[in-house]
Design a protein around this motif. Structure first.
Motif, PDB file in Angstrom:
ATOM      1  N   GLN A 431     -71.587 -29.092  -7.963  1.00 28.73           N
ATOM      2  CA  GLN A 431     -70.472 -29.687  -7.231  1.00 28.73           C
ATOM      3  C   GLN A 431     -69.569 -28.564  -6.719  1.00 28.73           C
ATOM      4  OE1 GLN A 431     -69.439 -32.197 -10.687  1.00 28.73           O
ATOM      5  NE2 GLN A 431     -69.513 -33.935  -9.286  1.00 28.73           N
ATOM      6  N   GLN A 432     -69.214 -28.614  -5.428  1.00 27.93           N
ATOM      7  CA  GLN A 432     -68.468 -27.499  -4.838  1.00 27.93           C
ATOM      8  C   GLN A 432     -67.204 -27.952  -4.105  1.00 27.93           C
ATOM      9  OE1 GLN A 432     -71.501 -25.304  -2.592  1.00 27.93           O
ATOM     10  NE2 GLN A 432     -71.762 -23.989  -4.370  1.00 27.93           N
ATOM     11  N   LYS A 433     -66.706 -29.124  -4.467  1.00 27.70           N
ATOM     12  CA  LYS A 433     -65.415 -29.572  -3.965  1.00 27.70           C
ATOM     13  C   LYS A 433     -64.497 -29.836  -5.153  1.00 27.70           C
ATOM     14  CE  LYS A 433     -67.273 -31.797   0.192  1.00 27.70           C
ATOM     15  NZ  LYS A 433     -67.409 -33.066   0.946  1.00 27.70           N
ATOM     16  N   ILE A 434     -63.208 -29.666  -4.930  1.00 25.57           N
ATOM     17  CA  ILE A 434     -62.214 -29.993  -5.953  1.00 25.57           C
ATOM     18  C   ILE A 434     -61.255 -31.009  -5.349  1.00 25.57           C
ATOM     19  CG2 ILE A 434     -60.272 -29.130  -7.311  1.00 25.57           C
ATOM     20  CD1 ILE A 434     -61.756 -26.553  -7.741  1.00 25.57           C
ATOM     21  N   LYS A 435     -60.999 -32.060  -6.097  1.00 23.15           N
ATOM     22  CA  LYS A 435     -60.040 -33.087  -5.692  1.00 23.15           C
ATOM     23  C   LYS A 435     -58.802 -33.008  -6.584  1.00 23.15           C
ATOM     24  CE  LYS A 435     -63.352 -36.472  -3.858  1.00 23.15           C
ATOM     25  NZ  LYS A 435     -62.848 -36.539  -2.496  1.00 23.15           N
ATOM     26  N   ILE A 436     -57.645 -33.271  -5.978  1.00 21.86           N
ATOM     27  CA  ILE A 436     -56.376 -33.326  -6.712  1.00 21.86           C
ATOM     28  C   ILE A 436     -55.589 -34.529  -6.205  1.00 21.86           C
ATOM     29  CG2 ILE A 436     -54.261 -32.125  -7.355  1.00 21.86           C
ATOM     30  CD1 ILE A 436     -55.508 -29.514  -6.638  1.00 21.86           C
ATOM     31  N   LYS A 437     -55.045 -35.297  -7.125  1.00 20.74           N
ATOM     32  CA  LYS A 437     -54.096 -36.337  -6.745  1.00 20.74           C
ATOM     33  C   LYS A 437     -52.700 -35.711  -6.693  1.00 20.74           C
ATOM     34  CE  LYS A 437     -56.838 -40.085  -8.715  1.00 20.74           C
ATOM     35  NZ  LYS A 437     -57.030 -40.953  -9.887  1.00 20.74           N
ATOM     36  N   VAL A 438     -51.988 -35.940  -5.614  1.00 21.97           N
ATOM     37  CA  VAL A 438     -50.665 -35.341  -5.452  1.00 21.97           C
ATOM     38  C   VAL A 438     -49.657 -36.406  -5.038  1.00 21.97           C
ATOM     39  CG1 VAL A 438     -51.666 -33.127  -4.785  1.00 21.97           C
ATOM     40  CG2 VAL A 438     -50.962 -34.730  -3.015  1.00 21.97           C
ATOM     41  N   TRP A 439     -48.411 -36.144  -5.383  1.00 20.40           N
ATOM     42  CA  TRP A 439     -47.279 -36.990  -4.989  1.00 20.40           C
ATOM     43  C   TRP A 439     -46.207 -36.060  -4.444  1.00 20.40           C
ATOM     44  CZ3 TRP A 439     -42.157 -37.683  -5.253  1.00 20.40           C
ATOM     45  CH2 TRP A 439     -41.609 -38.955  -5.074  1.00 20.40           C
ATOM     46  N   SER A 440     -45.761 -36.341  -3.225  1.00 26.33           N
ATOM     47  CA  SER A 440     -44.761 -35.497  -2.576  1.00 26.33           C
ATOM     48  C   SER A 440     -43.722 -36.379  -1.893  1.00 26.33           C
ATOM     49  CB  SER A 440     -45.432 -34.587  -1.533  1.00 26.33           C
ATOM     50  OG  SER A 440     -44.463 -33.992  -0.681  1.00 26.33           O
ATOM     51  N   PRO A 441     -42.459 -35.961  -1.885  1.00 24.42           N
ATOM     52  CA  PRO A 441     -41.456 -36.720  -1.133  1.00 24.42           C
ATOM     53  C   PRO A 441     -41.561 -36.478   0.373  1.00 24.42           C
ATOM     54  CG  PRO A 441     -40.444 -34.794  -2.110  1.00 24.42           C
ATOM     55  CD  PRO A 441     -41.855 -34.825  -2.615  1.00 24.42           C
ATOM     56  N   GLN A 442     -42.468 -35.583   0.765  1.00 26.22           N
ATOM     57  CA  GLN A 442     -42.617 -35.247   2.185  1.00 26.22           C
ATOM     58  C   GLN A 442     -44.086 -35.353   2.574  1.00 26.22           C
ATOM     59  OE1 GLN A 442     -41.237 -31.499   0.588  1.00 26.22           O
ATOM     60  NE2 GLN A 442     -40.088 -31.197   2.482  1.00 26.22           N
ATOM     61  N   ALA A 443     -44.338 -35.864   3.760  1.00 20.82           N
ATOM     62  CA  ALA A 443     -45.674 -35.797   4.346  1.00 20.82           C
ATOM     63  C   ALA A 443     -45.747 -34.567   5.246  1.00 20.82           C
ATOM     64  CB  ALA A 443     -45.972 -37.055   5.155  1.00 20.82           C
ATOM     65  N   GLY A 444     -46.956 -34.071   5.455  1.00 22.04           N
ATOM     66  CA  GLY A 444     -47.146 -32.957   6.376  1.00 22.04           C
ATOM     67  C   GLY A 444     -46.884 -31.587   5.801  1.00 22.04           C
ATOM     68  N   ILE A 445     -46.835 -31.463   4.476  1.00 23.76           N
ATOM     69  CA  ILE A 445     -46.648 -30.139   3.871  1.00 23.76           C
ATOM     70  C   ILE A 445     -47.988 -29.591   3.409  1.00 23.76           C
ATOM     71  CG2 ILE A 445     -44.317 -30.734   3.114  1.00 23.76           C
ATOM     72  CD1 ILE A 445     -45.515 -30.779   0.217  1.00 23.76           C
ATOM     73  N   ILE A 446     -48.068 -28.272   3.320  1.00 24.10           N
ATOM     74  CA  ILE A 446     -49.298 -27.620   2.858  1.00 24.10           C
ATOM     75  C   ILE A 446     -49.294 -27.527   1.338  1.00 24.10           C
ATOM     76  CG2 ILE A 446     -50.563 -25.436   2.804  1.00 24.10           C
ATOM     77  CD1 ILE A 446     -49.710 -25.000   5.692  1.00 24.10           C
ATOM     78  N   VAL A 447     -50.387 -27.994   0.743  1.00 24.81           N
ATOM     79  CA  VAL A 447     -50.629 -27.802  -0.689  1.00 24.81           C
ATOM     80  C   VAL A 447     -51.809 -26.843  -0.807  1.00 24.81           C
ATOM     81  CG1 VAL A 447     -51.102 -28.894  -2.897  1.00 24.81           C
ATOM     82  CG2 VAL A 447     -49.811 -30.139  -1.150  1.00 24.81           C
ATOM     83  N   ASP A 464     -56.314 -24.643   1.911  1.00 23.19           N
ATOM     84  CA  ASP A 464     -55.114 -25.439   2.155  1.00 23.19           C
ATOM     85  C   ASP A 464     -55.509 -26.885   2.454  1.00 23.19           C
ATOM     86  OD1 ASP A 464     -53.614 -23.164   1.888  1.00 23.19           O
ATOM     87  OD2 ASP A 464     -53.310 -22.865   4.041  1.00 23.19           O
ATOM     88  N   ALA A 465     -54.639 -27.798   2.047  1.00 22.57           N
ATOM     89  CA  ALA A 465     -54.745 -29.202   2.444  1.00 22.57           C
ATOM     90  C   ALA A 465     -53.339 -29.669   2.801  1.00 22.57           C
ATOM     91  CB  ALA A 465     -55.329 -30.060   1.328  1.00 22.57           C
ATOM     92  N   THR A 466     -53.249 -30.631   3.684  1.00 28.27           N
ATOM     93  CA  THR A 466     -51.955 -31.110   4.152  1.00 28.27           C
ATOM     94  C   THR A 466     -51.746 -32.557   3.721  1.00 28.27           C
ATOM     95  OG1 THR A 466     -52.088 -29.658   6.082  1.00 28.27           O
ATOM     96  CG2 THR A 466     -50.502 -31.469   6.188  1.00 28.27           C
ATOM     97  N   THR A 467     -50.577 -32.834   3.141  1.00 31.45           N
ATOM     98  CA  THR A 467     -50.282 -34.196   2.716  1.00 31.45           C
ATOM     99  C   THR A 467     -50.079 -35.098   3.928  1.00 31.45           C
ATOM    100  OG1 THR A 467     -47.895 -33.775   2.609  1.00 31.45           O
ATOM    101  CG2 THR A 467     -49.165 -33.397   0.604  1.00 31.45           C
ATOM    102  N   THR A 468     -50.416 -36.364   3.758  1.00 30.05           N
ATOM    103  CA  THR A 468     -50.245 -37.348   4.831  1.00 30.05           C
ATOM    104  C   THR A 468     -49.352 -38.505   4.408  1.00 30.05           C
ATOM    105  OG1 THR A 468     -52.223 -38.586   4.129  1.00 30.05           O
ATOM    106  CG2 THR A 468     -52.538 -36.807   5.729  1.00 30.05           C
ATOM    107  N   LEU A 469     -48.888 -38.456   3.158  1.00 35.72           N
ATOM    108  CA  LEU A 469     -48.136 -39.578   2.602  1.00 35.72           C
ATOM    109  C   LEU A 469     -46.881 -39.057   1.922  1.00 35.72           C
ATOM    110  CD1 LEU A 469     -48.265 -42.685   1.983  1.00 35.72           C
ATOM    111  CD2 LEU A 469     -49.407 -42.068  -0.156  1.00 35.72           C
TER     112      LEU A 469
END
Length: 516
Positions: A431-447, A464-469
């Motif tokens: 397996q070569q992907k990593i998933k993370i559940k995240v909670w942010s008060p802002q959408a569109g930020i880089i994690v 990098d991944a960008t939040t959408t929620l």
């Protein structure tokens, strides 16, 4: 234009005759109409549609070529010259007109067939994506092609995807199965050549088994009157915050040996860890929970271990010690029995998170922050601080009781973050992907997620991944396909709102896990 060219020809002819014989009378009207009018039409064999015309005839001062493809103006050609015209594939009525100096005309019709060649040296390459069992890539090369199309075979009447030589297409299937992939190389016309290939999409069950995948088929085989299936967790708690778990029902009157088994995609690798841990829930304490491992092709090659549970109506960890197991036996079938030795009475038993372990709990993936015995030691830098806290929003995709909290303090560096060190390097072999559940008060930020070698932080990789929620849980995926597993990445570094200075904002994360 035609009149000008005819006038010039007449003028030159009159001048020549006048110079050679001043006393001769020449009657232009006596010139006969052209004869033997035709044209040699040659088609360039590169599927460009280029046709060269060489008109021929006797008594001609000028030729006109009417192309027959809808082109309004004809082409004018002097004797001995050529003219080029580009056609689409098809059959055309070409008119060749020869004109004399006195304007007499003769015309003929010739049939021109423009037929493009099929592409040659066609090679289509279809490959599975390493670390992603549900996806394939498609590439193609050929000569004389204009472009390619691919049908992935997933839906009836599908619209093909167009692509060019040098491009790589990636397609992800929604379900497992065998699909016929058709790659077509197109010429400039009707001539094509195609490649058909059956692609098997399988998403094998691998340890650890957590029953959370929406694409995996957790196909239990039941025997003796037991029945197992995947259900919602009936008792979400600090001990097990998973949404999905396995449920074994030992029906009334079922055999004392009733149970169920799962078949894994590959044999269990006992080379470093030789114990298997599961989370278990039972309405009774003091019952025998048996785990049996079998070879896939020969069930007579097997081994089993019994464990007695100690808790009723709550989740607990059970550890089955297979120390000394023969790894060469290729154990690939995991069999579970509840209340072994007693007939079924219709009770339900639950199990989850089947995984290899050293016995003692360790900080390894998946990181769920649910352990009551582990200490999750984060190292902070740049003005960020991370701790494990109660889930402030146990809704949606994350009902876990415990989560990680990262506070990016006011004035914190744009690169502020935190890391945790795992007990063992991450194993990216299957397996070569990593998933993370995240909670942010802002959408569109880089994690940003960064992985480092424990002994040498210069050996690292990051995505990098960008939040959408905003103000809700979402799952981010980091695709490390092609990662060098020999780099022994053991440090997991997390950055929120990377690239911006801290403002005292709080972010949450949970369930860091390998995935396909």
């Amino acid at each position: 234009m035609k009149k000008i060219q005819l006038f010039i020809s007449l003028f030159i002819l009159a001048f020549l005759f006048g110079c050679s014989n001043d006393t001769s009378d020449i009657n232009i009207d006596d010139i006969n109409a052209p004869v033997d009018i035709s044209a040699l039409m040659t088609i360039k064999q590169d599927n460009s549609g280029k046709v060269t015309f060489i008109p021929r005839g006797e008594g001609v001062s000028q030729y006109e070529i009417f192309y027959g493809d809808g082109t309004v103006d004809p082409g004018y050609v002097s004797p001995g010259a050529t003219i080029l015209h580009i056609y689409a594939e098809g059959v055309y009525q070409v008119k060749i007109v020869g004109t004399t100096l006195n304007g007499k005309r003769t015309e003929v019709i010739q049939v021109l067939t423009v037929s493009f060649l099929a592409p040659t040296d066609f090679v289509a390459t279809i490959a599975h994506v390493p670390g992603d069992n549900m996806s394939i890539t498609v590439q193609a090369t050929a000569n004389l092609e204009t472009f390619f199309q691919v049908y992935f075979g997933e839906t009836p009447g599908e619209t093909p995807v167009d692509f060019m030589q040098g491009e790589t297409l990636t397609h992800t299937y929604a379900n497992t199965g065998t699909y016929q992939v058709r790659v077509v190389a197109l010429s400039g016309g009707a001539a094509t050549v195609e490649h058909l290939e059956d692609v098997v999409i399988s998403n094998p069950i691998l340890l650890p088994v957590d029953f959370e995948s929406p694409t995996l088929n957790y196909a239990f085989t039941n025997f003796g009157g037991a029945n197992s299936t995947v259900v919602n967790n009936p008792n979400i708690s600090a001990e097990n915050g998973s949404a999905k778990v396995g449920r074994l029902t030992k029906n009334n009157g079922s055999e004392v040996w009733a149970g169920s088994f799962l078949e894994l995609g590959v044999p269990i690798d006992f080379s470093t860890l030789q114990k298997i841990k599961i989370k278990s829930w039972s309405p009774q304490a003091g019952i025998v929970v048996k785990m049996k491992l079998e070879n896939l092709t020969d069930p007579n090659i097997n081994t089993e271990v019994d464990v007695t549970n100690t808790v009723a109506n709550a989740w607990e960890d059970l550890i089955f010690d297979f120390t000394g197991v023969n790894n060469a036996n290729n154990y690939q079938r995991v069999v579970i029995f509840y209340n072994f030795g007693n007939n079924g009475t219709g009770l339900n038993y639950y199990f989850d998170d089947i995984q290899l372990t050293s016995g003692a709990e360790q900080v390894v993936l998946p990181l769920t922050f649910q352990s009551t015995t582990l200490t999750y030691n984060f190292t902070n830098f740049g003005g960020a601080t991370t701790t494990v806290v109660n889930n402030p929003d146990a809704t949606g995709i994350n009902t876990s009781t415990k989560v990680g909290k990262l506070v990016k303090g006011s004035g914190a560096q744009v690169w502020a973050g935190s890391f945790i060190e795992l007990a063992n390097p991450i194993n990216f072999a299957s397996q070569q992907k990593i998933k993370i559940k995240v909670w942010s008060p802002q959408a569109g930020i880089i994690v940003k997620l960064k992985l480092e070698n424990l002994a040498n932080a210069n050996i690292n990789t990051e995505l990098d991944a960008t939040t959408t929620l905003a103000n809700g849980w979402e799952e981010l995926t980091y695709d490390f396909t092609g990662i060098n597993n020999a780099n022994n990445y053991q440090r997991v570094v997390v950055f929120f709102n990377f690239g911006n200075a801290g403002t005292g904002t709080t972010y949450y994360f949970d369930d860091i896990k390998l995935s396909n």
